[in-house]
Design an enzyme around this catalytic site. Sequence first.
Site, mmCIF file in Angstrom:
data_model
loop_
_atom_site.group_PDB
_atom_site.id
_atom_site.type_symbol
_atom_site.label_atom_id
_atom_site.label_comp_id
_atom_site.label_asym_id
_atom_site.label_seq_id
_atom_site.Cartn_x
_atom_site.Cartn_y
_atom_site.Cartn_z
ATOM 1 N N PRO A 9 -12.991 -1.959 -3.452
ATOM 2 C CA PRO A 9 -13.553 -2.934 -4.343
ATOM 3 C C PRO A 9 -13.000 -3.664 -5.492
ATOM 4 O O PRO A 9 -11.850 -3.129 -5.770
ATOM 5 C CB PRO A 9 -14.757 -1.923 -5.117
ATOM 6 C CG PRO A 9 -13.877 -0.446 -5.031
ATOM 7 C CD PRO A 9 -13.205 -0.694 -3.660
ATOM 8 N N ASN A 10 -13.214 -5.074 -5.654
ATOM 9 C CA ASN A 10 -12.582 -5.941 -6.464
ATOM 10 C C ASN A 10 -11.382 -6.382 -6.134
ATOM 11 O O ASN A 10 -10.791 -7.467 -6.739
ATOM 12 C CB ASN A 10 -12.742 -5.307 -7.907
ATOM 13 C CG ASN A 10 -13.890 -4.761 -8.459
ATOM 14 O OD1 ASN A 10 -14.948 -5.653 -8.607
ATOM 15 N ND2 ASN A 10 -14.051 -3.517 -8.966
ATOM 16 N N ARG A 17 -8.472 -11.629 -11.162
ATOM 17 C CA ARG A 17 -8.473 -10.620 -11.710
ATOM 18 C C ARG A 17 -7.612 -10.075 -12.641
ATOM 19 O O ARG A 17 -6.506 -9.708 -12.036
ATOM 20 C CB ARG A 17 -9.045 -9.467 -10.881
ATOM 21 C CG ARG A 17 -9.227 -8.114 -11.323
ATOM 22 C CD ARG A 17 -9.231 -6.903 -10.053
ATOM 23 N NE ARG A 17 -9.724 -5.790 -10.640
ATOM 24 C CZ ARG A 17 -9.761 -4.720 -10.025
ATOM 25 N NH1 ARG A 17 -9.109 -4.747 -8.632
ATOM 26 N NH2 ARG A 17 -9.745 -3.691 -10.701
ATOM 27 N N TYR A 22 -2.586 -7.225 -12.124
ATOM 28 C CA TYR A 22 -2.500 -7.574 -10.811
ATOM 29 C C TYR A 22 -1.885 -8.651 -10.156
ATOM 30 O O TYR A 22 -1.662 -8.699 -8.895
ATOM 31 C CB TYR A 22 -3.960 -7.433 -10.338
ATOM 32 C CG TYR A 22 -4.828 -5.675 -10.602
ATOM 33 C CD1 TYR A 22 -4.359 -4.759 -10.290
ATOM 34 C CD2 TYR A 22 -5.820 -5.943 -11.358
ATOM 35 C CE1 TYR A 22 -4.932 -3.454 -10.666
ATOM 36 C CE2 TYR A 22 -6.485 -4.923 -11.848
ATOM 37 C CZ TYR A 22 -6.097 -3.855 -11.316
ATOM 38 O OH TYR A 22 -6.534 -2.616 -11.788
ATOM 39 N N ASN A 74 -5.889 1.001 -0.142
ATOM 40 C CA ASN A 74 -5.824 0.843 -1.790
ATOM 41 C C ASN A 74 -7.300 0.983 -1.999
ATOM 42 O O ASN A 74 -8.210 -0.200 -1.814
ATOM 43 C CB ASN A 74 -5.380 -0.603 -2.093
ATOM 44 C CG ASN A 74 -5.497 -0.431 -3.992
ATOM 45 O OD1 ASN A 74 -6.040 0.228 -4.289
ATOM 46 N ND2 ASN A 74 -4.833 -1.531 -4.367
ATOM 47 N N ALA A 77 -11.075 1.408 -7.496
ATOM 48 C CA ALA A 77 -11.830 2.425 -8.477
ATOM 49 C C ALA A 77 -12.216 3.644 -7.566
ATOM 50 O O ALA A 77 -12.438 4.854 -8.188
ATOM 51 C CB ALA A 77 -12.854 1.864 -9.239
ATOM 52 N N HIS A 80 -10.481 7.350 -7.719
ATOM 53 C CA HIS A 80 -10.820 8.326 -8.929
ATOM 54 C C HIS A 80 -11.909 9.020 -8.792
ATOM 55 O O HIS A 80 -12.124 10.095 -9.480
ATOM 56 C CB HIS A 80 -10.733 7.542 -10.189
ATOM 57 C CG HIS A 80 -9.761 6.599 -10.374
ATOM 58 N ND1 HIS A 80 -8.356 6.796 -10.165
ATOM 59 C CD2 HIS A 80 -9.775 5.054 -10.185
ATOM 60 C CE1 HIS A 80 -7.579 5.749 -10.016
ATOM 61 N NE2 HIS A 80 -8.360 4.540 -10.433
ATOM 62 N N GLU A 98 -1.636 6.011 0.468
ATOM 63 C CA GLU A 98 -2.558 5.516 -0.796
ATOM 64 C C GLU A 98 -1.627 4.355 -1.495
ATOM 65 O O GLU A 98 -0.413 5.011 -1.745
ATOM 66 C CB GLU A 98 -2.925 6.806 -1.591
ATOM 67 C CG GLU A 98 -3.488 6.238 -2.823
ATOM 68 C CD GLU A 98 -4.025 7.303 -3.828
ATOM 69 O OE1 GLU A 98 -3.534 8.438 -3.190
ATOM 70 O OE2 GLU A 98 -4.380 7.197 -4.851
ATOM 71 N N HIS A 100 -1.201 1.771 -4.810
ATOM 72 C CA HIS A 100 -1.906 1.112 -6.031
ATOM 73 C C HIS A 100 -1.060 -0.239 -6.388
ATOM 74 O O HIS A 100 0.199 0.019 -6.445
ATOM 75 C CB HIS A 100 -2.443 1.697 -6.864
ATOM 76 C CG HIS A 100 -3.175 2.842 -6.735
ATOM 77 N ND1 HIS A 100 -4.375 2.662 -6.243
ATOM 78 C CD2 HIS A 100 -3.017 4.246 -6.224
ATOM 79 C CE1 HIS A 100 -5.393 3.560 -5.892
ATOM 80 N NE2 HIS A 100 -4.174 4.598 -5.778
ATOM 81 N N SER A 102 -0.873 -1.479 -9.342
ATOM 82 C CA SER A 102 -0.856 -1.018 -10.897
ATOM 83 C C SER A 102 -0.087 0.376 -10.822
ATOM 84 O O SER A 102 -0.282 1.176 -9.990
ATOM 85 C CB SER A 102 -1.725 -1.240 -11.589
ATOM 86 O OG SER A 102 -2.785 -0.362 -11.426
ATOM 87 N N ARG A 107 -1.739 4.154 -17.326
ATOM 88 C CA ARG A 107 -2.691 3.297 -17.900
ATOM 89 C C ARG A 107 -3.785 4.285 -18.309
ATOM 90 O O ARG A 107 -3.375 5.176 -19.073
ATOM 91 C CB ARG A 107 -3.618 2.434 -16.632
ATOM 92 C CG ARG A 107 -2.566 1.717 -16.003
ATOM 93 C CD ARG A 107 -3.321 0.458 -14.809
ATOM 94 N NE ARG A 107 -4.415 -0.195 -15.334
ATOM 95 C CZ ARG A 107 -5.244 -0.757 -14.619
ATOM 96 N NH1 ARG A 107 -4.938 -0.654 -13.111
ATOM 97 N NH2 ARG A 107 -6.461 -1.362 -15.192
ATOM 98 N N ARG A 111 -7.564 6.939 -14.691
ATOM 99 C CA ARG A 111 -6.733 6.365 -13.574
ATOM 100 C C ARG A 111 -5.905 7.276 -12.931
ATOM 101 O O ARG A 111 -5.157 7.170 -11.687
ATOM 102 C CB ARG A 111 -6.266 4.880 -13.736
ATOM 103 C CG ARG A 111 -7.282 3.968 -14.089
ATOM 104 C CD ARG A 111 -6.696 2.619 -14.107
ATOM 105 N NE ARG A 111 -7.880 1.812 -14.890
ATOM 106 C CZ ARG A 111 -8.607 1.184 -14.435
ATOM 107 N NH1 ARG A 111 -8.983 0.932 -13.130
ATOM 108 N NH2 ARG A 111 -9.234 0.223 -15.164
HETATM 109 C C1 DQA Z 1 -6.112 -0.168 -8.405
HETATM 110 C C2 DQA Z 1 -5.837 0.783 -9.435
HETATM 111 C C3 DQA Z 1 -7.529 1.390 -9.809
HETATM 112 O O1 DQA Z 1 -7.622 1.966 -10.820
HETATM 113 C C4 DQA Z 1 -8.451 0.219 -10.015
HETATM 114 O O2 DQA Z 1 -9.629 0.553 -10.093
HETATM 115 C C5 DQA Z 1 -8.063 -1.077 -8.866
HETATM 116 C C6 DQA Z 1 -6.783 -1.294 -8.540
HETATM 117 C C7 DQA Z 1 -4.594 -0.851 -8.239
HETATM 118 O O3 DQA Z 1 -4.336 -1.370 -7.088
HETATM 119 O O4 DQA Z 1 -3.728 -0.855 -8.951
HETATM 120 O O5 DQA Z 1 -9.517 -1.736 -8.564
HETATM 121 O O6 DQA Z 1 -6.304 0.468 -7.065
#
Ligand code: DQA
Length: 143
Positions: A9-10, A17, A22, A74, A77, A80, A98, A100, A102, A107, A111
């Site tokens: 998501p996102n 964003r 990011y 990835n 969210a 978590h 996995e 990420h 960031s 953070r 997270r």
């Molecule tokens: C993320 C880190 C997650 O905590 C966050 O919700 C994301 C992006 C990252 O790629 O750093 O959507 O997965």
Amino acid sequence: MNILFINGPNLNLLGKREPEIYGNESLDQLIAWVTKQINTKENDIHWFQSNSEGKIIDKLHWALDNKMDGIIINPGAYTHYSIAIRDAISSIKIPTVEVHLSDIENREDFRRISVIKDVCLSQITGLGKDGYLRAASLLLDKN
Ligand code: DQA
């Protein structure tokens, strides 16, 4: 090697964003950059993005039916708290890394928890788009 990349998501909003976290590149730019470097004759690269937990789980099942050799995920969210995505990864028994963008360790406290980490081969955080490449190298070296 058949490799499936999944973004949760996102991540379709990359570039727009929170660029201070990011980066400025879109997901399409990230995909083009990563694919260019690992798209050899021997590798078949697939990309998938969804904002829905169920669609991500369906794609993990698809990976089993379609004989993927490795998965890079990835989960955004969902990382978590999605026990359902964790169960899907542990059910299909395909080596999964996995990733990420960031540094989730440094953070917000929530997270720092990844419910999928221990069903994955490895967790790569905080390297931006390089993390996807590092994950692919891990899978390719293992194969
Ligand atoms: C993320 C880190 C997650 O905590 C966050 O919700 C994301 C992006 C990252 O790629 O750093 O959507 O997965």
